[in-house]
Motif scaffolding. Structure first.
Motif, PDB file in Angstrom:
ATOM      1  N   ARG A   1      -5.738  31.514-132.967  1.00 29.11           N
ATOM      2  CA  ARG A   1      -5.547  30.253-132.248  1.00 29.11           C
ATOM      3  C   ARG A   1      -6.836  29.454-132.327  1.00 29.11           C
ATOM      4  O   ARG A   1      -7.678  29.524-131.421  1.00 29.11           O
ATOM      5  N   PRO A   2      -7.048  28.690-133.392  1.00 33.86           N
ATOM      6  CA  PRO A   2      -8.295  27.945-133.544  1.00 33.86           C
ATOM      7  C   PRO A   2      -8.415  26.855-132.487  1.00 33.86           C
ATOM      8  O   PRO A   2      -7.438  26.478-131.841  1.00 33.86           O
ATOM      9  N   GLY A   3      -9.636  26.328-132.338  1.00 32.57           N
ATOM     10  CA  GLY A   3      -9.828  25.184-131.452  1.00 32.57           C
ATOM     11  C   GLY A   3      -9.106  23.960-131.999  1.00 32.57           C
ATOM     12  O   GLY A   3      -8.664  23.926-133.146  1.00 32.57           O
ATOM     13  N   GLN A   4      -9.026  22.917-131.170  1.00 29.01           N
ATOM     14  CA  GLN A   4      -8.268  21.720-131.530  1.00 29.01           C
ATOM     15  C   GLN A   4      -8.743  21.110-132.844  1.00 29.01           C
ATOM     16  O   GLN A   4      -7.956  20.748-133.707  1.00 29.01           O
ATOM     17  N   MET A   5     -10.065  20.988-133.007  1.00 31.05           N
ATOM     18  CA  MET A   5     -10.591  20.349-134.210  1.00 31.05           C
ATOM     19  C   MET A   5     -10.289  21.188-135.442  1.00 31.05           C
ATOM     20  O   MET A   5      -9.891  20.665-136.485  1.00 31.05           O
ATOM     21  N   MET A   6     -10.447  22.518-135.354  1.00 32.41           N
ATOM     22  CA  MET A   6     -10.195  23.366-136.509  1.00 32.41           C
ATOM     23  C   MET A   6      -8.703  23.385-136.846  1.00 32.41           C
ATOM     24  O   MET A   6      -8.330  23.437-138.018  1.00 32.41           O
ATOM     25  N   CYS A   7      -7.831  23.314-135.834  1.00 30.63           N
ATOM     26  CA  CYS A   7      -6.393  23.218-136.095  1.00 30.63           C
ATOM     27  C   CYS A   7      -6.102  21.999-136.959  1.00 30.63           C
ATOM     28  O   CYS A   7      -5.317  22.055-137.907  1.00 30.63           O
ATOM     29  N   HIS A   8      -6.737  20.883-136.619  1.00 28.37           N
ATOM     30  CA  HIS A   8      -6.498  19.645-137.354  1.00 28.37           C
ATOM     31  C   HIS A   8      -6.937  19.771-138.806  1.00 28.37           C
ATOM     32  O   HIS A   8      -6.211  19.380-139.719  1.00 28.37           O
ATOM     33  N   THR A   9      -8.117  20.340-139.040  1.00 23.94           N
ATOM     34  CA  THR A   9      -8.619  20.431-140.404  1.00 23.94           C
ATOM     35  C   THR A   9      -7.851  21.470-141.216  1.00 23.94           C
ATOM     36  O   THR A   9      -7.637  21.289-142.416  1.00 23.94           O
ATOM     37  N   LEU A  10      -7.435  22.555-140.590  1.00 25.70           N
ATOM     38  CA  LEU A  10      -6.608  23.524-141.297  1.00 25.70           C
ATOM     39  C   LEU A  10      -5.280  22.893-141.720  1.00 25.70           C
ATOM     40  O   LEU A  10      -4.758  23.164-142.798  1.00 25.70           O
TER      41      LEU A  10
ATOM     42  N   GLN B   1      -9.130  18.914-126.053  1.00 22.07           N
ATOM     43  CA  GLN B   1      -8.085  19.851-125.672  1.00 22.07           C
ATOM     44  C   GLN B   1      -6.920  19.074-125.068  1.00 22.07           C
ATOM     45  O   GLN B   1      -7.086  18.339-124.103  1.00 22.07           O
ATOM     46  N   GLY B   2      -5.734  19.227-125.665  1.00 26.96           N
ATOM     47  CA  GLY B   2      -4.561  18.533-125.154  1.00 26.96           C
ATOM     48  C   GLY B   2      -4.366  17.145-125.711  1.00 26.96           C
ATOM     49  O   GLY B   2      -3.597  16.352-125.158  1.00 26.96           O
ATOM     50  N   GLY B   3      -5.047  16.810-126.810  1.00 26.31           N
ATOM     51  CA  GLY B   3      -4.905  15.485-127.416  1.00 26.31           C
ATOM     52  C   GLY B   3      -5.615  15.436-128.745  1.00 26.31           C
ATOM     53  O   GLY B   3      -6.281  16.403-129.154  1.00 26.31           O
ATOM     54  N   PRO B   4      -5.505  14.311-129.466  1.00 22.82           N
ATOM     55  CA  PRO B   4      -6.161  14.198-130.772  1.00 22.82           C
ATOM     56  C   PRO B   4      -7.680  14.148-130.629  1.00 22.82           C
ATOM     57  O   PRO B   4      -8.210  13.586-129.676  1.00 22.82           O
ATOM     58  N   ASP B   5      -8.375  14.760-131.582  1.00 19.96           N
ATOM     59  CA  ASP B   5      -9.834  14.714-131.577  1.00 19.96           C
ATOM     60  C   ASP B   5     -10.327  13.286-131.754  1.00 19.96           C
ATOM     61  O   ASP B   5      -9.629  12.432-132.313  1.00 19.96           O
ATOM     62  N   ILE B   6     -11.539  13.034-131.298  1.00 17.14           N
ATOM     63  CA  ILE B   6     -12.144  11.704-131.385  1.00 17.14           C
ATOM     64  C   ILE B   6     -13.260  11.750-132.421  1.00 17.14           C
ATOM     65  O   ILE B   6     -14.133  12.620-132.362  1.00 17.14           O
ATOM     66  N   VAL B   7     -13.223  10.823-133.376  1.00 15.98           N
ATOM     67  CA  VAL B   7     -14.230  10.752-134.424  1.00 15.98           C
ATOM     68  C   VAL B   7     -15.168   9.592-134.121  1.00 15.98           C
ATOM     69  O   VAL B   7     -14.721   8.463-133.915  1.00 15.98           O
TER      70      VAL B   7
ATOM     71  N   LEU C   1     -17.060  18.631-126.337  1.00 15.44           N
ATOM     72  CA  LEU C   1     -15.643  18.948-126.103  1.00 15.44           C
ATOM     73  C   LEU C   1     -15.149  18.125-124.930  1.00 15.44           C
ATOM     74  O   LEU C   1     -15.918  17.778-124.029  1.00 15.44           O
ATOM     75  N   MET C   2     -13.848  17.840-124.941  1.00 16.73           N
ATOM     76  CA  MET C   2     -13.298  16.949-123.921  1.00 16.73           C
ATOM     77  C   MET C   2     -11.895  17.396-123.554  1.00 16.73           C
ATOM     78  O   MET C   2     -11.171  17.955-124.386  1.00 16.73           O
ATOM     79  N   LEU C   3     -11.510  17.147-122.317  1.00 15.72           N
ATOM     80  CA  LEU C   3     -10.148  17.445-121.868  1.00 15.72           C
ATOM     81  C   LEU C   3      -9.361  16.147-121.773  1.00 15.72           C
ATOM     82  O   LEU C   3      -9.803  15.193-121.120  1.00 15.72           O
ATOM     83  N   ASN C   4      -8.218  16.086-122.455  1.00 13.24           N
ATOM     84  CA  ASN C   4      -7.320  14.944-122.335  1.00 13.24           C
ATOM     85  C   ASN C   4      -6.447  15.166-121.097  1.00 13.24           C
ATOM     86  O   ASN C   4      -5.500  15.948-121.116  1.00 13.24           O
ATOM     87  N   ILE C   5      -6.785  14.487-120.019  1.00 14.22           N
ATOM     88  CA  ILE C   5      -6.113  14.714-118.741  1.00 14.22           C
ATOM     89  C   ILE C   5      -4.853  13.861-118.665  1.00 14.22           C
ATOM     90  O   ILE C   5      -4.906  12.639-118.798  1.00 14.22           O
ATOM     91  N   ASN C   6      -3.704  14.510-118.476  1.00 13.57           N
ATOM     92  CA  ASN C   6      -2.437  13.807-118.318  1.00 13.57           C
ATOM     93  C   ASN C   6      -1.539  14.630-117.402  1.00 13.57           C
ATOM     94  O   ASN C   6      -1.938  15.700-116.925  1.00 13.57           O
ATOM     95  N   LYS C   7      -0.350  14.133-117.167  1.00 11.37           N
ATOM     96  CA  LYS C   7       0.539  14.793-116.195  1.00 11.37           C
ATOM     97  C   LYS C   7       0.940  16.202-116.614  1.00 11.37           C
ATOM     98  O   LYS C   7       1.384  16.998-115.781  1.00 11.37           O
ATOM     99  N   ASP C   8       0.799  16.523-117.917  1.00 10.56           N
ATOM    100  CA  ASP C   8       1.176  17.852-118.399  1.00 10.56           C
ATOM    101  C   ASP C   8       0.001  18.825-118.462  1.00 10.56           C
ATOM    102  O   ASP C   8       0.182  19.984-118.835  1.00 10.56           O
TER     103      ASP C   8
END
Length: 427
Positions: free
Chosen positions: A41-50, A157-163, A237-244
């Motif tokens: 279970r890679p981190g969010q950024m590594m998931c995107h690049t994989l 975490q919980g959203g698209p990475d920010i470049v 690292l950042m948390l995308n805070i939303n209702k979910d």
């Protein structure tokens, strides 16, 4: 249906694909000679690049850095996955199926990407190796390939990475004492890890930015992210805070931060984290306390509504040790900003505008600059005039006053953006 765990309780959710256990059962039938599978279970950024690595469904092989890959035949369907946005033929969106991955040092393993039971692709992978160091080297090589050095990725975490561009230097208008104190505290944290150890101080701190919207909290964060990355190679690292957002998202965020120290964790709009999300107070406090966690993690939170934050967060050092208030710009700061924004105007005109914009945030002042520029575009050739600035100022003064009434019509025939002629018609 499958069960999803939240706060120790299980709730039914609609089934969409494989659970990791079901995926292993499928792979054992397809590749009976493989004795062990690792759920990665890679981190969010590594998931995107994989996902980008083999995202084009028609590609059967490729080479990235010191690693090569080729598709392996299986009964799992191979699809071309497109998110409807990207058009770059060199980049894909994601992939499913089985790849054989080979490294320059003799590493070799199978990698399986699949639709998981939550309906997502690229969150979980199964690898035919128990060596997590090999997986980590492979993932980082892919990551470095797709994200060159002049780009900085904020892992979300919980959203698209920010470049962000590492060499951008935004002009920041804040009281110098406020800016200098924040930077001194942040830079000292990352510079003096050894001194923290020598003096037996816990090398884990929390800072909080408070204040009304539009007064520099986010800009200050971007400045700190860039400078900490350049100076100390800090992972943001950042948390995308939303209702979910739920406990698991917070736990994953801090687990990634502990794994990638030195790390800067960003929690924007902190007041909504326990009030509007599925995050329990006890779990959040435990993560911030980080009693069993690695050191070298700095947490920075922001809020527009500090009165809505649990006192156990704000008034307890070791969770948020320092709190800084970002005020509305005073007359001097407004004049300094306006002189920068409208360098064509004389100081007397700038002082007059500063006088009329009392209680304006930097965001409102920036909108004045933008509105004036849009009016200037109507000229041929485009050029900013005193009249453009004056007209923009009149428009925004009226809007600002209406905003104080929450834009409720006063019944005097005022309008915003359009004028009503009769019921059902506009002109």
């Amino acid at each position: 249906m499958s069960l999803h765990c939240f706060n120790g309780q299980y709730f039914p959710v609609a089934r969409r694909g494989f659970t990791p256990i079901e995926a292993v059962e499928f792979l054992r039938k397809e590749f009976p000679s493989v004795g062990q599978w690792t759920c990665w279970r890679p981190g969010q950024m590594m998931c995107h690049t994989l996902g980008m690595m083999a995202g084009k469904g028609h590609q059967t092989e490729g080479k990235i850095s010191n690693w090569s890959w080729s598709r392996v035949s299986s009964s799992y369907p191979t699809l071309l996955l497109w998110d409807g946005y990207s058009t770059d033929p060199a980049r894909g969106d994601d992939w499913v199926g089985v790849l054989k991955v080979c490294g320059k040092q003799g590493e070799e393993f199978l990698l399986f990407s699949f639709l998981n039971s939550l309906g997502a692709i690229g969150q979980w992978y199964l690898a035919s190796t128990p060596d997590v160091q090999v997986l980590d080297r492979f993932g980082r090589a892919i990551q470095e390939h797709f994200h060159p050095p002049d780009k900085l990725i904020i892992e979300v975490q919980g959203g698209p990475d920010i470049v962000v561009n590492t060499d951008d230097n935004e002009t920041l208008f804040l009281p110098e004492q406020l800016r200098d104190d924040i930077e001194r505290q942040v830079f000292s944290f990352f510079e003096n890890a050894e001194h923290y150890r020598q003096w037996q101080l816990r090398h884990r701190r929390g800072f909080l930015f408070v204040g009304t919207p539009g007064n520099g909290k986010t800009k200050m964060l971007r400045r700190l992210v860039r400078q900490c990355h350049r100076r100390y190679h800090v992972t943001p690292l950042m948390l995308n805070i939303n209702k979910d957002t739920e406990d698991r998202d917070v736990a994953t965020l801090f687990r990634e931060a502990d794994r990638k120290t030195p790390a800067l964790v960003i929690l924007e709009d902190l007041d909504s984290l326990t009030a509007e999300c599925h995050v329990s107070r006890a779990h959040l406090l435990a993560q911030l306390d980080g009693l069993d966690s690695s050191e070298g993690v700095l947490v920075i939170g922001t809020t527009n509504n500090p009165h809505d934050i649990d006192r156990a967060l704000v008034h307890r050092p070791s969770r948020f040790d320092r709190v800084w208030h970002f005020p509305l710009p005073n007359g001097t700061m407004r004049q300094r900003y306006l002189q920068w924004a409208f360098d064509e105007l004389d100081t007397t005109t700038v002082a007059s505008i500063a006088e009329r914009t009392g209680d304006w945030s930097y965001a409102y002042l920036n909108e004045l600059r933008t509105t004036a520029a849009i009016l200037a575009m109507e000229h041929n050739p485009p050029s900013l005039t005193d009249e453009d600035v004056s007209k923009a100022l009149d428009l925004l003064v009226e809007q600002f006053q209406a905003g104080r009434r929450n834009h409720v019509a006063s019944g005097t025939g005022e309008f915003a953006g359009f004028r009503a002629t009769q019921p059902g018609g506009f002109r």
